[in-house]
Write a protein that holds these residues in place. Structure first.
Motif, PDB file in Angstrom:
ATOM      1  N   THR A 197       9.839 -44.354 -19.488  1.00  0.00           N
ATOM      2  CA  THR A 197      11.206 -43.349 -19.583  1.00  0.00           C
ATOM      3  C   THR A 197      10.777 -42.218 -19.158  1.00  0.00           C
ATOM      4  O   THR A 197       9.785 -41.479 -19.540  1.00  0.00           O
ATOM      5  N   GLU A 198      11.455 -41.867 -18.155  1.00  0.00           N
ATOM      6  CA  GLU A 198      11.030 -40.642 -17.112  1.00  0.00           C
ATOM      7  C   GLU A 198      12.040 -39.365 -17.374  1.00  0.00           C
ATOM      8  O   GLU A 198      13.381 -39.822 -17.307  1.00  0.00           O
ATOM      9  N   PRO A 199      11.651 -38.392 -17.805  1.00  0.00           N
ATOM     10  CA  PRO A 199      12.784 -37.164 -17.634  1.00  0.00           C
ATOM     11  C   PRO A 199      13.082 -36.705 -16.267  1.00  0.00           C
ATOM     12  O   PRO A 199      12.165 -36.940 -15.360  1.00  0.00           O
ATOM     13  N   LEU A 200      14.326 -36.419 -15.977  1.00  0.00           N
ATOM     14  CA  LEU A 200      14.767 -36.129 -14.462  1.00  0.00           C
ATOM     15  C   LEU A 200      14.444 -34.448 -14.504  1.00  0.00           C
ATOM     16  O   LEU A 200      14.897 -33.809 -15.274  1.00  0.00           O
ATOM     17  N   VAL A 201      13.782 -33.982 -13.335  1.00  0.00           N
ATOM     18  CA  VAL A 201      13.356 -32.406 -13.094  1.00  0.00           C
ATOM     19  C   VAL A 201      14.152 -32.042 -11.729  1.00  0.00           C
ATOM     20  O   VAL A 201      13.851 -32.909 -10.637  1.00  0.00           O
ATOM     21  N   TRP A 202      14.794 -31.099 -11.869  1.00  0.00           N
ATOM     22  CA  TRP A 202      15.251 -30.266 -10.606  1.00  0.00           C
ATOM     23  C   TRP A 202      13.825 -29.357  -9.934  1.00  0.00           C
ATOM     24  O   TRP A 202      13.039 -28.870 -10.785  1.00  0.00           O
TER      25      TRP A 202
ATOM     26  N   LEU B 131      13.006 -26.178 -11.545  1.00  0.00           N
ATOM     27  CA  LEU B 131      14.155 -25.448 -12.186  1.00  0.00           C
ATOM     28  C   LEU B 131      14.594 -25.942 -13.516  1.00  0.00           C
ATOM     29  O   LEU B 131      14.498 -27.177 -13.676  1.00  0.00           O
ATOM     30  N   GLY B 132      14.978 -24.993 -14.386  1.00  0.00           N
ATOM     31  CA  GLY B 132      15.545 -25.254 -15.542  1.00  0.00           C
ATOM     32  C   GLY B 132      16.637 -24.618 -16.018  1.00  0.00           C
ATOM     33  O   GLY B 132      17.562 -23.874 -15.212  1.00  0.00           O
ATOM     34  N   GLU B 133      17.177 -24.770 -17.234  1.00  0.00           N
ATOM     35  CA  GLU B 133      18.421 -24.280 -17.738  1.00  0.00           C
ATOM     36  C   GLU B 133      18.731 -22.725 -17.710  1.00  0.00           C
ATOM     37  O   GLU B 133      19.523 -22.093 -17.226  1.00  0.00           O
ATOM     38  N   ARG B 134      17.305 -21.875 -17.639  1.00  0.00           N
ATOM     39  CA  ARG B 134      17.363 -20.549 -17.553  1.00  0.00           C
ATOM     40  C   ARG B 134      17.615 -20.114 -16.029  1.00  0.00           C
ATOM     41  O   ARG B 134      17.980 -19.189 -15.978  1.00  0.00           O
ATOM     42  N   ASP B 135      17.473 -21.129 -15.107  1.00  0.00           N
ATOM     43  CA  ASP B 135      17.661 -20.910 -13.778  1.00  0.00           C
ATOM     44  C   ASP B 135      19.300 -21.403 -13.479  1.00  0.00           C
ATOM     45  O   ASP B 135      19.466 -21.314 -12.327  1.00  0.00           O
ATOM     46  N   GLY B 136      19.892 -21.854 -14.279  1.00  0.00           N
ATOM     47  CA  GLY B 136      21.073 -22.120 -14.056  1.00  0.00           C
ATOM     48  C   GLY B 136      21.293 -23.660 -13.772  1.00  0.00           C
ATOM     49  O   GLY B 136      22.511 -23.979 -13.373  1.00  0.00           O
TER      50      GLY B 136
END
Length: 301
Positions: free
Chosen positions: A162-167, A244-249
């Motif tokens: 199961t993989e997390p998706l990443v920007w 990129l994460g939620e702190r980056d929008g």
């Protein structure tokens, strides 16, 4: 020097991977009490607690987590030696289909070790989008297919990860801050593309496709060059990019299943052997995934 019996390590890892002494016992052919005795023997040998007692689900101590990493490497080498030396040797050919990103990240190591252990098996590997691979397998083009699965409720294949998706974006450009958002994507029916466009649509966020390629290397090169952002599975995030994460929008994008599909009517000993090897390798890839995630995190800081 004490030698740790491999059967104790194998039982230990099954308890870790399944989260249950009972389930581990079913896999290794022992009762739950026998598994508990094996774990206790291992703890006595190492003079260290391996599991946190009193919790409903199996939880590792710090010492247990350390041992798990060593145990995976020790058993992998043990199994590789046994596979390499035992007779008769497996022979034949296997046609494997896999997404581009996995043939560039995890699979080279996995298939390289398999080839060393089974030199009589010829591997024919083809890259394509997951949905295209599955359609081609139905036509008889592949014996095995590794494919991303977007809907956890949909049946089919055996889940191996199961993989997390990443920007990700370029480390040298600020294209992710511009509006409309520039995207680097694969053509339909790419699962990453569908997830990105659906999410941005729900957010009513303006976007444009700046670059499109069916090649993983082409997508990564475009991101590094600052043409736009893209979405990848966590273990396939390359070096030289910024996460990129939620702190980056950028919103959390959830997870995807990686599943292995086999054609039962075309199964041979070589196919079955590779399927088992891929399944166990992905299941035991926690260390490799942690390393990849750590490297991706470093690029985002």
């Amino acid at each position: 020097m004490q030698n740790i019996p491999t059967e104790l390590l194998r039982t230990f890892l099954k308890a870790v991977d399944t989260g249950s002494f009972t389930r581990a016992g079913e896999i290794v052919g022992r009762t739950q009490s026998a598994v508990s005795l094996q774990i206790r023997r291992l703890e006595e040998m190492l003079d260290a607690p391996l599991f946190v007692r009193g919790t409903h689900r199996v939880k590792l101590t710090e010492e247990g987590a350390t041992l798990a990493g060593y145990a995976r490497r020790m058993l992998a080498l043990n199994d590789e030696a046994v596979s390499s030396l035992r007779r008769p040797k497996v022979a034949g050919s296997v046609r494997l289909g896999a997404p581009h990103e996995y043939t560039a990240s995890l699979l080279p190591v996995i298939l390289g070790k398999f080839a060393q252990s089974h030199p009589g098996v010829m591997l024919e590997v083809t890259c394509d989008l997951s949905k295209n691979l599955l359609a081609r397998q139905e036509k008889g083009e592949f014996d095995l297919v590794i494919a991303l699965h977007d809907d956890p409720e949909e049946r089919g294949g055996d889940k191996v990860l199961t993989e997390p998706l990443v920007w990700i974006t370029s480390m040298d450009h600020e294209r992710h801050m511009q509006r409309p958002l520039s995207l680097v994507v694969a053509p339909p029916p790419c699962i990453y593309r569908n997830r990105v466009l659906q999410t941005l649509g729900r957010q009513q966020r303006a976007w444009r496709i700046a670059y499109m390629s069916s090649s993983y290397s082409g997508i990564v090169a475009a991101v590094r060059a600052g043409l736009g952002v893209t979405l990848l599975a966590g273990s396939t995030v390359p070096e030289g990019v910024r996460v990129l994460g939620e702190r980056d929008g950028f919103p959390a994008m959830g997870q995807l299943d990686v599943r292995l599909y086999e054609r039962p009517e075309a199964t041979t000993e070589a196919v079955r052997c590779l399927a088992d090897y891929i399944t166990s390798s992905f299941a035991n890839s926690d260390t490799a995934l942690a390393t990849a995630a750590s490297g991706a995190q470093m690029t985002s800081e």
